[in-house]
Each structure stands twice: as C-alpha cells, then as structure tokens.
Design an enzyme around this catalytic site. Structure first.
Site, PDB file in Angstrom:
ATOM      1  N   GLY A   1       0.635  -1.138  -0.137  1.00  0.00           N
ATOM      2  CA  GLY A   1      -0.010   0.084  -0.042  1.00  0.00           C
ATOM      3  C   GLY A   1       0.976   1.509  -0.041  1.00  0.00           C
ATOM      4  O   GLY A   1       1.961   1.301  -0.615  1.00  0.00           O
ATOM      5  N   ILE A   2       0.309   2.308   0.728  1.00  0.00           N
ATOM      6  CA  ILE A   2       1.002   3.458   0.873  1.00  0.00           C
ATOM      7  C   ILE A   2       2.584   3.429   1.431  1.00  0.00           C
ATOM      8  O   ILE A   2       3.231   4.280   0.725  1.00  0.00           O
ATOM      9  CB  ILE A   2       0.254   4.557   1.670  1.00  0.00           C
ATOM     10  CG1 ILE A   2      -1.193   4.744   0.996  1.00  0.00           C
ATOM     11  CG2 ILE A   2       0.921   5.910   1.881  1.00  0.00           C
ATOM     12  CD1 ILE A   2      -2.250   5.467   1.677  1.00  0.00           C
TER      13      ILE A   2
ATOM     14  N   TYR B   1     -10.515   5.465  15.129  1.00  0.00           N
ATOM     15  CA  TYR B   1      -9.555   5.765  14.043  1.00  0.00           C
ATOM     16  C   TYR B   1      -9.218   7.101  13.827  1.00  0.00           C
ATOM     17  O   TYR B   1      -8.218   7.707  13.845  1.00  0.00           O
ATOM     18  CB  TYR B   1      -9.821   5.065  12.527  1.00  0.00           C
ATOM     19  CG  TYR B   1      -9.154   5.120  11.488  1.00  0.00           C
ATOM     20  CD1 TYR B   1      -7.809   4.505  11.324  1.00  0.00           C
ATOM     21  CD2 TYR B   1      -9.398   5.838  10.325  1.00  0.00           C
ATOM     22  CE1 TYR B   1      -6.967   5.000  10.218  1.00  0.00           C
ATOM     23  CE2 TYR B   1      -8.740   5.860   9.341  1.00  0.00           C
ATOM     24  CZ  TYR B   1      -7.535   5.656   9.273  1.00  0.00           C
ATOM     25  OH  TYR B   1      -6.822   5.882   7.962  1.00  0.00           O
TER      26      TYR B   1
ATOM     27  N   LYS C   1      -6.206   9.609  15.166  1.00  0.00           N
ATOM     28  CA  LYS C   1      -5.303  10.053  13.969  1.00  0.00           C
ATOM     29  C   LYS C   1      -5.413  11.837  14.357  1.00  0.00           C
ATOM     30  O   LYS C   1      -4.265  12.369  13.870  1.00  0.00           O
ATOM     31  CB  LYS C   1      -5.890   9.958  12.628  1.00  0.00           C
ATOM     32  CG  LYS C   1      -5.478   8.551  11.982  1.00  0.00           C
ATOM     33  CD  LYS C   1      -4.094   8.151  11.668  1.00  0.00           C
ATOM     34  CE  LYS C   1      -4.018   6.881  10.572  1.00  0.00           C
ATOM     35  NZ  LYS C   1      -2.805   6.970  10.110  1.00  0.00           N
TER      36      LYS C   1
END
Ligand code: NAP
Length: 253
Positions: free
Chosen positions: A18-19, A154, A158
């Site tokens: 992924g990222i 989440y 964050k």
C-alpha cells in the site's frame, strides 16, 4: 526539480504494501537508502528485494511497532546500518475497523509508536547534515466526522496524532528537524481495504467514490509523491503542513 534525496537515510514503518510500500519505492527512485519494517516477513522481503535490485541499500526488519522494544531496536539498527537517519516516515495504522478494543488498538499501534519513534530518532534527525524530516501519514478521517470513518477510534486517534505532529513542527525546527503530515483520502490498491470494500460493499464504495470530485479513489503513489516531497530538502521551509491528498473529497477552506 531535484528533491535532493540522493543518499538520504530514510526510515519507513509499514512498508510492505500500500501507501508505505509506494513511499519506499518513491524514495528509492530518488536515490535514498532505506530501513523498512512490517510484521509479515514475506511481503516485506519481496519489497526489500525489489528495491535492492534497483540499486537501493535496504535494511528490512520484522517489527510490530506496538512492541516498544522491537520499535526501539529497529530505530537503533536503522541508524547504525544506514549511518544515521535523515527522514522518518510514520505510516503504520491499526486501521478503521470496529473491534471492541478499537480504542486500545489505535492508541497502541498508531499513537504511541509515533511518539516513541520520533523521540528515539530525534538525536539522529538533529545530526542530519541535509536537515532532519518527519512525515506522519494521517487521514482525511481526522479532519471530518462523517463516513467513511465516522464515530470510531481511527479518526479520533489520528486527530490526536495531527495535534502532536503540529506541536512537534514548532518545537523541533530549532534542532534542524521539520515535521509535516500527509492526509490521504480513500486510497485503493490490490489487497487493501478499499479493494475489499469494492467487492464486499459495492454500494458503500460507490457512495464514497461519488463524493470525490475526481470521480475515483486515489492510488498509493499519489500519496507517496506528496510524502516524499515534504520529507525532502525541496520542502526546506515547510514545517507544520498537513497536505491533504484526496481528489477534492473534503469540502473545507
Ligand atoms: N488506504 C487508505 O484508503 C488510507 C486512507 C487514509 C489514510 N491511510 C493511512 O495510510 C497508512 C497506510 O495505510 P494502507 O492502507 O496503505 O496500508 P495497510 O494495508 O494498513 O498496511 C500498512 C502496512 O503496515 C504494516 N503494519 C500493520 N500493522 C503493523 C504493526 N503493528 N507493526 C508493523 N507494521 C505494521 C503492514 O504490514 P503487516 O500487516 O505485515 O504488518 C503494511 O506493510 C495508514 O496510516 C492509514 O491510516 C490509508
């Protein structure tokens, strides 16, 4: 534009897919050396081998960032084997699922490791001759309360990370360290969360996609280019930015 990353010593957590993997690939393409970690060895080794075959020096270690000693050892090994640390990219997340212990998990996997590794790497980043840089990979879910995250740990955890990164962005520059955040919107890649949602929850996937003015989800490489720019000497006067990479998804000024 020369990003000035040839020979830079870069640490990326969660770099096997992924990222994080795209960030590692983009740094390697700029001539950087890398220390990468993930829990699963196979995908990590594949990524490391691919980057080595392109000429990069790569240290790869199986690490659970939620295990304090593992994370400390990884940062220390990265500094020892790369000869220092110029860039630290915090990319790992427990994600946006809803287990009963989601708050404990997001604090343990997203929040505490960022605090711990910025602290552990600080002396190395401060010694960087090209200027130390920290990049936090956050999320648009920290910047609004609606779907896809909504009322889950989440987005809230964050958002706490964004706050801490913004505070570091003002306290670390006197030591020669810049701190910036990248906030991706929905990003799709094979095996990732949005590829699964496309299969398993097609209506939800389509509803989110339709809120993105570009009419599509992003790709990991589109986030990676933003992260690598912010980490590079080309962004030498930028500290405290939160670069949103979301195809116009968020409606905000
Ligand atoms: N994808 C999106 O739509 C999206 C959108 C906004 C923000 N983001 C943010 O972007 C970052 C990357 O997300 P992603 O979707 O690309 O990747 P991902 O599927 O969440 O995987 C991330 C990487 O982290 C590793 N990892 C997970 N838990 C770990 C742990 N405890 N210790 C060490 N490594 C761990 C994974 O490998 P192992 O599982 O083998 O450990 C993998 O290499 C996250 O911070 C996420 O919040 C993603």
């Amino acid at each position: 534009m020369d990003l000035g990353l040839t020979g830079a010593r870069v640490v990326v957590t969660g770099a096997s897919r992924g990222i994080g993997r795209a960030i590692a690939q983009t740094f390697a393409a700029e001539g950087a050396d890398l220390a990468l970690c993930a829990r699963g060895g196979e995908a990590l080794d594949r990524t490391a081998e691919e980057l080595r075959s392109g000429g990069a020096k790569v240290v790869a270690e199986r690490v659970d960032v939620a295990a304090d000693d593992d994370l400390d050892r990884f940062i220390d090994r990265a500094a020892a084997e790369l000869g220092g640390i110029d860039v630290l990219v915090s990319n790992v997340s427990a994600g946006s699922s809803t287990p009963p212990d989601q708050w404990e998990r997001n604090v343990a996997v997203d929040l505490i490791p960022f605090v711990r590794m910025t602290d552990r790497a600080e002396e190395h980043l401060a010694a960087s001759e090209r200027g130390g840089a920290v990049v936090l990979v956050s999320t648009t879910s920290a910047l609004h309360t609606g779907p896809p995250s909504g009322a889950k740990a989440y987005g809230a955890v964050k958002a706490a990370l964004n706050h801490y990164a913004a505070a570091l962005a003002r306290t670390l520059p006197p030591k020669g360290i810049r701190v910036n955040t990248v906030s991706p919107g929905p990003i799709e890649f094979a095996g990732g969360g949005w590829a699964k949602r496309r299969e398993q929850e097609p209506e939800f996937y389509a509803a989110v996609r339709d809120q993105i003015p570009m009419g599509r989800l992003g790709g990991p490489e589109e986030v990676a280019r933003a992260a690598v720019f912010l980490a590079s000497p080309a962004a030498s006067f930028i500290s405290g930015a939160n670069l949103v990479v979301d195809g116009g998804f968020l409606d905000r000024v």
